[in-house]
Design a protein around this motif. Structure first.
Motif, PDB file in Angstrom:
ATOM      1  N   SER A 116      21.556  82.700  41.042  1.00  0.00           N
ATOM      2  CA  SER A 116      20.798  81.450  41.206  1.00  0.00           C
ATOM      3  C   SER A 116      19.630  81.423  40.230  1.00  0.00           C
ATOM      4  O   SER A 116      19.278  82.446  39.627  1.00  0.00           O
ATOM      5  CB  SER A 116      20.248  81.352  42.639  1.00  0.00           C
ATOM      6  N   GLY A 117      19.022  80.245  40.142  1.00  0.00           N
ATOM      7  CA  GLY A 117      17.833  80.110  39.316  1.00  0.00           C
ATOM      8  C   GLY A 117      16.688  80.957  39.847  1.00  0.00           C
ATOM      9  O   GLY A 117      15.945  81.574  39.082  1.00  0.00           O
ATOM     10  N   THR A 118      16.552  80.980  41.160  1.00  0.00           N
ATOM     11  CA  THR A 118      15.488  81.791  41.773  1.00  0.00           C
ATOM     12  C   THR A 118      15.618  83.255  41.359  1.00  0.00           C
ATOM     13  O   THR A 118      14.642  83.886  40.945  1.00  0.00           O
ATOM     14  CB  THR A 118      15.548  81.687  43.317  1.00  0.00           C
ATOM     15  N   VAL A 121      14.551  83.811  37.696  1.00  0.00           N
ATOM     16  CA  VAL A 121      13.105  83.832  37.439  1.00  0.00           C
ATOM     17  C   VAL A 121      12.479  85.079  38.076  1.00  0.00           C
ATOM     18  O   VAL A 121      11.617  85.728  37.483  1.00  0.00           O
ATOM     19  CB  VAL A 121      12.418  82.544  37.953  1.00  0.00           C
ATOM     20  N   TYR A 144       8.043  74.201  39.385  1.00  0.00           N
ATOM     21  CA  TYR A 144       8.800  74.934  40.409  1.00  0.00           C
ATOM     22  C   TYR A 144       9.678  75.953  39.708  1.00  0.00           C
ATOM     23  O   TYR A 144      10.340  75.642  38.716  1.00  0.00           O
ATOM     24  CB  TYR A 144       9.673  73.963  41.213  1.00  0.00           C
ATOM     25  N   HIS A 145       9.664  77.168  40.243  1.00  0.00           N
ATOM     26  CA  HIS A 145      10.444  78.232  39.605  1.00  0.00           C
ATOM     27  C   HIS A 145      11.315  78.968  40.607  1.00  0.00           C
ATOM     28  O   HIS A 145      11.658  80.132  40.398  1.00  0.00           O
ATOM     29  CB  HIS A 145       9.508  79.221  38.907  1.00  0.00           C
ATOM     30  N   GLY A 146      11.648  78.323  41.735  1.00  0.00           N
ATOM     31  CA  GLY A 146      12.441  79.012  42.742  1.00  0.00           C
ATOM     32  C   GLY A 146      11.564  79.441  43.893  1.00  0.00           C
ATOM     33  O   GLY A 146      10.346  79.204  43.889  1.00  0.00           O
ATOM     34  N   GLU A 206       8.103  75.569  32.998  1.00  0.00           N
ATOM     35  CA  GLU A 206       9.264  74.716  32.740  1.00  0.00           C
ATOM     36  C   GLU A 206       8.883  73.958  31.470  1.00  0.00           C
ATOM     37  O   GLU A 206       7.985  73.100  31.515  1.00  0.00           O
ATOM     38  CB  GLU A 206       9.440  73.672  33.840  1.00  0.00           C
ATOM     39  N   ASN A 211      10.299  69.120  38.202  1.00  0.00           N
ATOM     40  CA  ASN A 211      10.341  69.319  39.649  1.00  0.00           C
ATOM     41  C   ASN A 211       9.209  68.617  40.378  1.00  0.00           C
ATOM     42  O   ASN A 211       9.049  68.767  41.588  1.00  0.00           O
ATOM     43  CB  ASN A 211      10.312  70.811  39.976  1.00  0.00           C
ATOM     44  N   ASP A 239      11.321  78.680  31.679  1.00  0.00           N
ATOM     45  CA  ASP A 239      12.253  78.495  32.790  1.00  0.00           C
ATOM     46  C   ASP A 239      13.075  77.241  32.471  1.00  0.00           C
ATOM     47  O   ASP A 239      12.613  76.115  32.652  1.00  0.00           O
ATOM     48  CB  ASP A 239      11.487  78.341  34.108  1.00  0.00           C
ATOM     49  N   VAL A 241      16.004  76.423  33.864  1.00  0.00           N
ATOM     50  CA  VAL A 241      17.030  76.255  34.901  1.00  0.00           C
ATOM     51  C   VAL A 241      17.534  74.803  34.917  1.00  0.00           C
ATOM     52  O   VAL A 241      18.734  74.562  35.075  1.00  0.00           O
ATOM     53  CB  VAL A 241      16.499  76.700  36.283  1.00  0.00           C
ATOM     54  N   ILE A 242      16.636  73.841  34.717  1.00  0.00           N
ATOM     55  CA  ILE A 242      17.092  72.448  34.611  1.00  0.00           C
ATOM     56  C   ILE A 242      17.401  72.080  33.156  1.00  0.00           C
ATOM     57  O   ILE A 242      18.453  71.519  32.861  1.00  0.00           O
ATOM     58  CB  ILE A 242      16.041  71.469  35.190  1.00  0.00           C
ATOM     59  N   LYS A 267      21.890  76.249  37.193  1.00  0.00           N
ATOM     60  CA  LYS A 267      22.501  74.909  37.189  1.00  0.00           C
ATOM     61  C   LYS A 267      23.689  74.786  36.223  1.00  0.00           C
ATOM     62  O   LYS A 267      24.764  75.279  36.517  1.00  0.00           O
ATOM     63  CB  LYS A 267      21.428  73.852  36.923  1.00  0.00           C
TER      64      LYS A 267
HETATM   65  N1  PMP Z   1      13.540  76.953  38.225  1.00  0.00           N
HETATM   66  C1  PMP Z   1      13.651  75.629  38.041  1.00  0.00           C
HETATM   67  C2  PMP Z   1      12.990  74.989  36.856  1.00  0.00           C
HETATM   68  C3  PMP Z   1      14.378  74.862  38.964  1.00  0.00           C
HETATM   69  O1  PMP Z   1      14.470  73.536  38.776  1.00  0.00           O
HETATM   70  C4  PMP Z   1      14.993  75.503  40.060  1.00  0.00           C
HETATM   71  C5  PMP Z   1      15.778  74.727  41.094  1.00  0.00           C
HETATM   72  N2  PMP Z   1      15.637  73.397  41.134  1.00  0.00           N
HETATM   73  C6  PMP Z   1      14.845  76.888  40.188  1.00  0.00           C
HETATM   74  C7  PMP Z   1      14.120  77.583  39.256  1.00  0.00           C
HETATM   75  C8  PMP Z   1      15.500  77.614  41.325  1.00  0.00           C
HETATM   76  O2  PMP Z   1      16.880  77.579  41.175  1.00  0.00           O
HETATM   77  P1  PMP Z   1      17.843  77.802  42.443  1.00  0.00           P
HETATM   78  O3  PMP Z   1      17.661  76.612  43.320  1.00  0.00           O
HETATM   79  O4  PMP Z   1      19.213  77.884  41.822  1.00  0.00           O
HETATM   80  O5  PMP Z   1      17.434  79.068  43.082  1.00  0.00           O
END
Ligand code: PMP
Length: 424
Positions: A116-118, A121, A144-146, A206, A211, A239, A241-242, A267
């Motif tokens: 996952s993104g969480t 990070v 937001y970073h998770g 980001e 977010n 980050d 992730v998006i 993602k």
């Molecule tokens: N970082 C960013 C920039 C995100 O947008 C998100 C989720 N929206 C995350 C980390 C966390 O990712 P995840 O929901 O897959 O854990």
């Protein structure tokens, strides 16, 4: 099924799970309507358990850049299923995905897959701390970073709009190592580094904050972060992730030409299967176990099914796809703009639509560049717009602060359907 199916399912779910959901934004909190229970999805459409379909602009919060159930991804996943779906051992599929990605991301030379993104990070932060021997992290208000402790401080996403945009259960000992600065405020960043530079392991950002709505930053600001990190020997974490594989294949690093020390992905990298990754130059990545002393592991990491799905997805992320998505999104924004102006004598006229490539966001009033500039009436106003569109069979991300995502399935024919639903 009866007309009450959604309510019944939600009541049943609330008995089983806090708030009836496995991720807070899905609960439609403050939207004055019951969450729709989705039975199936195809192309640009979601279909709920009552058989009503919706044009989807949430797209699983970003991963589905090709639309739901892309035929090629589907075919590859079916083939992968027949080989079994978890080995907990080395396998060739992650190599193919890693090689495909690394050949196209010149600013990194190794990566590691997570789920996952969480996780991406979380590992990136530990890696930055392990590589620098420092504890502090600088993060920006509203990014937001998770959901790991150290990042749940003035965060965004499902936390945006909550009292202090934070979370209970984050120990003081953790939060005191996260320094928070306003987006765009380079002087405040410099101050932090002047004061505590020798203890700051990294800046995490980001590069396209998405977010707390969509708040594109000045490239000069991102460049200045790069310079400060160089000056103080801290690492710069993008980050993505998006934004990764979304605003361009190489995300904001490619678009801005700024080289981060560590990049995190999620993602689109998995196309809707649970994949995240962190990537960097080998010199940094070599701090990770089993080579280095920074520990990280995962029972399901580089799961063969997810790797095959991810590869089938990113292989279709060509420069033509990005150009096409940008154009389609422009058309979608224009359609919504016209509707906002015309509908109910301009009831929603004050809304602006911010667009960045295939991402868009509805905001009443002026477009903010940081949290301080966020319109106060944002959340209160959003539910009316959300409900109006939902009733018309148009599904936005169910939170004022979450953005809209456009996919390849949002083609010209779909746009005609969007117009039909809006003006019906
Ligand atoms: N970082 C960013 C920039 C995100 O947008 C998100 C989720 N929206 C995350 C980390 C966390 O990712 P995840 O929901 O897959 O854990």
């Amino acid at each position: 099924m009866t007309a009450h199916t959604q309510e019944q399912l939600f009541e049943r779910s609330k008995k089983l799970v806090p708030g009836g959901v496995h991720s807070p934004v899905r609960s439609f909190k403050n939207l004055h309507t019951t969450p729709r229970f989705i039975e199936k999805a195809e192309g640009a459409f979601l279909t709920d358990v009552d058989g009503k379909n919706y044009i989807d602009f949430c797209m699983s919060f970003g991963p589905l850049i090709l639309g739901h159930k892309d035929p090629k991804v589907h075919e590859e996943l079916e083939a992968a299923l027949s080989r079994g779906w978890s080995y907990g051992a080395c396998e060739p599929y992650s190599l193919e995905l890693a090689e495909y990605l690394l050949e196209r991301l010149p600013f990194v030379d190794q990566l590691r897959f997570v789920n996952s993104g969480t996780e991406a990070v979380m590992t990136a932060l530990r890696l930055a701390r392990g590589a620098t021997g420092r504890d502090k992290i600088l993060k920006f208000d509203g990014c937001y970073h998770g959901h790991m402790d150290s990042m749940l401080i003035q965060a965004g996403s499902g936390l945006a709009g909550e009292a202090d945009a934070s979370s209970a259960g984050v120990p003081k000992g953790v939060s005191q190592d996260t320094l928070i600065v306003e987006l765009g405020d380079i002087e405040a960043v410099k101050e932090c580094f002047k004061r505590e530079g020798k203890d700051i392991a990294c800046i995490v950002i980001e590069p396209l904050p998405a977010n707390n709505g969509l708040m594109p930053q000045d490239v000069k600001f991102l460049k200045a972060l790069r310079e400060i990190c160089n000056q103080y020997g801290a690492l710069l974490i993008f980050d993505e992730v998006i934004s990764g594989f979304r605003v361009a294949f190489g995300g904001m690093a490619e678009k801005t030409g700024i080289t981060p020390d560590i990049v995190t992905y999620g993602k689109v990298i998995g196309g809707g299967l649970p994949v995240g990754a962190l990537a960097a130059k080998s010199k940094i990545m070599n701090h990770l176990a089993p080579v280095g002393l920074v520990y990280q592991a995962g029972t399901l990491s580089a799961n063969p099914l997810a790797m095959v799905g991810g590869l089938a997805n990113v292989r279709q992320c060509t420069p033509e796809l990005y150009e096409n998505l940008r154009n389609q999104t422009k058309k979608i924004v224009n359609i919504f703009r016209k509707w906002l102006d015309e509908f109910s004598q301009g009831q929603y006229k004050e809304y602006k639509i911010v667009q960045e490539e295939s991402l868009f966001w509805f905001v009443p009033g002026q477009e903010p560049k940081n949290i301080k500039q966020m319109p106060k009436n944002l959340a209160q106003n959003f539910h009316a717009l959300f409900q109006e569109l939902l009733e018309r069979g148009i599904y936005l991300s169910p939170n004022a602060y979450e953005i809209g995502f456009v996919s390849r399935a949002h083609d010209d024919e779909l746009l005609k359907e969007l117009e039909r639903r809006l003006w019906n």
